[in-house]
Design a protein around this motif. Structure first.
Motif, PDB file in Angstrom:
ATOM      1  N   LYS A  49       1.183   6.157   5.004  1.00  0.00           N
ATOM      2  CA  LYS A  49       1.753   6.426   3.953  1.00  0.00           C
ATOM      3  C   LYS A  49       1.774   5.285   2.780  1.00  0.00           C
ATOM      4  N   GLU A  50       0.901   4.311   2.904  1.00  0.00           N
ATOM      5  CA  GLU A  50       0.713   3.437   1.999  1.00  0.00           C
ATOM      6  C   GLU A  50      -0.722   3.474   1.118  1.00  0.00           C
ATOM      7  N   PHE A  51      -0.792   3.904   0.131  1.00  0.00           N
ATOM      8  CA  PHE A  51      -2.214   3.826  -0.376  1.00  0.00           C
ATOM      9  C   PHE A  51      -2.695   2.858  -1.678  1.00  0.00           C
ATOM     10  N   LYS A  52      -2.059   1.360  -1.368  1.00  0.00           N
ATOM     11  CA  LYS A  52      -2.422   0.424  -2.392  1.00  0.00           C
ATOM     12  C   LYS A  52      -3.585   0.060  -2.350  1.00  0.00           C
ATOM     13  N   PHE A  53      -4.521   0.190  -0.936  1.00  0.00           N
ATOM     14  CA  PHE A  53      -5.753  -0.214  -0.814  1.00  0.00           C
ATOM     15  C   PHE A  53      -6.509   0.700  -1.654  1.00  0.00           C
ATOM     16  N   GLU A  54      -6.359   1.791  -1.078  1.00  0.00           N
ATOM     17  CA  GLU A  54      -7.172   2.818  -1.886  1.00  0.00           C
ATOM     18  C   GLU A  54      -7.112   2.823  -3.695  1.00  0.00           C
ATOM     19  N   GLU A  55      -5.971   2.774  -3.957  1.00  0.00           N
ATOM     20  CA  GLU A  55      -5.784   2.563  -5.458  1.00  0.00           C
ATOM     21  C   GLU A  55      -6.332   1.153  -5.925  1.00  0.00           C
ATOM     22  N   GLY A  56      -6.166   0.361  -5.312  1.00  0.00           N
ATOM     23  CA  GLY A  56      -6.749  -1.011  -5.546  1.00  0.00           C
ATOM     24  C   GLY A  56      -8.360  -0.998  -5.765  1.00  0.00           C
ATOM     25  N   LEU A  57      -8.796  -0.140  -4.555  1.00  0.00           N
ATOM     26  CA  LEU A  57     -10.417  -0.178  -4.432  1.00  0.00           C
ATOM     27  C   LEU A  57     -10.786   0.501  -5.775  1.00  0.00           C
ATOM     28  N   ARG A  58     -10.227   1.785  -6.199  1.00  0.00           N
ATOM     29  CA  ARG A  58     -10.571   2.605  -7.239  1.00  0.00           C
ATOM     30  C   ARG A  58     -10.685   1.675  -8.422  1.00  0.00           C
ATOM     31  N   LEU A  59      -9.629   0.983  -8.718  1.00  0.00           N
ATOM     32  CA  LEU A  59      -9.384  -0.350  -9.803  1.00  0.00           C
ATOM     33  C   LEU A  59     -10.606  -1.420  -9.932  1.00  0.00           C
ATOM     34  N   ALA A  60     -10.712  -1.711  -8.788  1.00  0.00           N
ATOM     35  CA  ALA A  60     -11.973  -2.772  -8.551  1.00  0.00           C
ATOM     36  C   ALA A  60     -13.128  -2.419  -8.890  1.00  0.00           C
ATOM     37  N   LEU A  61     -13.385  -1.169  -8.535  1.00  0.00           N
ATOM     38  CA  LEU A  61     -14.781  -0.563  -8.810  1.00  0.00           C
ATOM     39  C   LEU A  61     -14.885   0.109 -10.298  1.00  0.00           C
ATOM     40  N   ASP A  62     -13.639   0.077 -10.828  1.00  0.00           N
ATOM     41  CA  ASP A  62     -13.574   0.714 -11.958  1.00  0.00           C
ATOM     42  C   ASP A  62     -14.280   2.051 -12.456  1.00  0.00           C
ATOM     43  N   MET A  63     -14.044   2.823 -11.527  1.00  0.00           N
ATOM     44  CA  MET A  63     -14.558   4.219 -11.514  1.00  0.00           C
ATOM     45  C   MET A  63     -14.039   5.151 -10.458  1.00  0.00           C
ATOM     46  N   LYS A  64     -14.375   6.626 -10.751  1.00  0.00           N
ATOM     47  CA  LYS A  64     -13.788   7.355  -9.897  1.00  0.00           C
ATOM     48  C   LYS A  64     -14.554   7.157  -8.453  1.00  0.00           C
ATOM     49  N   CYS A  65     -13.892   7.371  -7.241  1.00  0.00           N
ATOM     50  CA  CYS A  65     -14.592   7.153  -6.173  1.00  0.00           C
ATOM     51  C   CYS A  65     -13.839   8.311  -5.368  1.00  0.00           C
ATOM     52  N   GLU A  66     -14.718   9.115  -4.446  1.00  0.00           N
ATOM     53  CA  GLU A  66     -14.139  10.213  -3.682  1.00  0.00           C
ATOM     54  C   GLU A  66     -13.618   9.444  -2.740  1.00  0.00           C
ATOM     55  N   ILE A  67     -12.065   9.369  -2.466  1.00  0.00           N
ATOM     56  CA  ILE A  67     -11.468   8.892  -1.236  1.00  0.00           C
ATOM     57  C   ILE A  67     -10.913   9.597  -0.310  1.00  0.00           C
ATOM     58  N   HIS A  68     -11.177   9.361   0.982  1.00  0.00           N
ATOM     59  CA  HIS A  68     -10.684  10.431   2.048  1.00  0.00           C
ATOM     60  C   HIS A  68      -9.780   9.273   2.694  1.00  0.00           C
ATOM     61  N   VAL A  69      -8.547   9.828   3.119  1.00  0.00           N
ATOM     62  CA  VAL A  69      -7.764   9.016   3.843  1.00  0.00           C
ATOM     63  C   VAL A  69      -7.412   9.968   5.181  1.00  0.00           C
ATOM     64  N   SER A  73      -0.081  11.149  11.031  1.00  0.00           N
ATOM     65  CA  SER A  73       1.073  11.615  10.395  1.00  0.00           C
ATOM     66  C   SER A  73       0.447  12.537   8.865  1.00  0.00           C
ATOM     67  N   ASP A  74       1.446  13.169   8.621  1.00  0.00           N
ATOM     68  CA  ASP A  74       1.064  14.322   7.416  1.00  0.00           C
ATOM     69  C   ASP A  74       1.701  13.548   6.112  1.00  0.00           C
ATOM     70  N   PHE A  75       0.606  12.908   5.328  1.00  0.00           N
ATOM     71  CA  PHE A  75       1.070  12.507   4.027  1.00  0.00           C
ATOM     72  C   PHE A  75       0.171  13.046   2.918  1.00  0.00           C
ATOM     73  N   SER A  76      -0.205  14.199   3.134  1.00  0.00           N
ATOM     74  CA  SER A  76      -0.905  14.989   2.297  1.00  0.00           C
ATOM     75  C   SER A  76      -0.313  15.093   0.829  1.00  0.00           C
ATOM     76  N   VAL A  77       0.714  15.440   0.888  1.00  0.00           N
ATOM     77  CA  VAL A  77       1.516  15.601  -0.560  1.00  0.00           C
ATOM     78  C   VAL A  77       1.511  14.207  -1.242  1.00  0.00           C
ATOM     79  N   GLU A  78       1.827  13.081  -0.717  1.00  0.00           N
ATOM     80  CA  GLU A  78       1.788  11.785  -1.198  1.00  0.00           C
ATOM     81  C   GLU A  78       0.289  11.421  -1.568  1.00  0.00           C
TER      82      GLU A  78
END
Length: 87
Positions: A49-69, A73-78
């Motif tokens: 339930k922590e998505f800081k890496f995924e958000e940080g990677l998107r920012l670091a790459l400065d573009m939209k990436c297709e990210i699958h987590v 556990s079911d954190f699909s809504v978050e």
């Protein structure tokens, strides 16, 4: 080892080390310029339930990436609220 290693996703358990994200961004940009889909696909395992890496990677790459987590556990809504695809 990686001479251009960078920590992405903040401090604590949320971060991951990425080897040369600047080079990754250059490759993705070239793929996007050639219209090879969005040029970036990321698989992330065990978010807890922590998505800081995924958000940080998107920012670091400065573009939209297709990210699958992936997480048992079911954190699909978050994940959806952050623009991530949850499995």
């Amino acid at each position: 080892t990686c001479p251009h290693e960078r920590m992405i996703g903040g401090f604590g358990g949320e971060h991951k080390w990425v080897c040369n994200p600047n080079k990754i961004a250059t490759v993705v940009k070239n793929r996007q310029d050639r219209k090879w889909n969005n040029g970036c696909l990321v698989y992330s395992f065990g978010s807890e339930k922590e998505f800081k890496f995924e958000e940080g990677l998107r920012l670091a790459l400065d573009m939209k990436c297709e990210i699958h987590v992936f997480d048992p556990s079911d954190f699909s809504v978050e994940a959806a609220a952050k623009g991530l695809t949850f499995h």
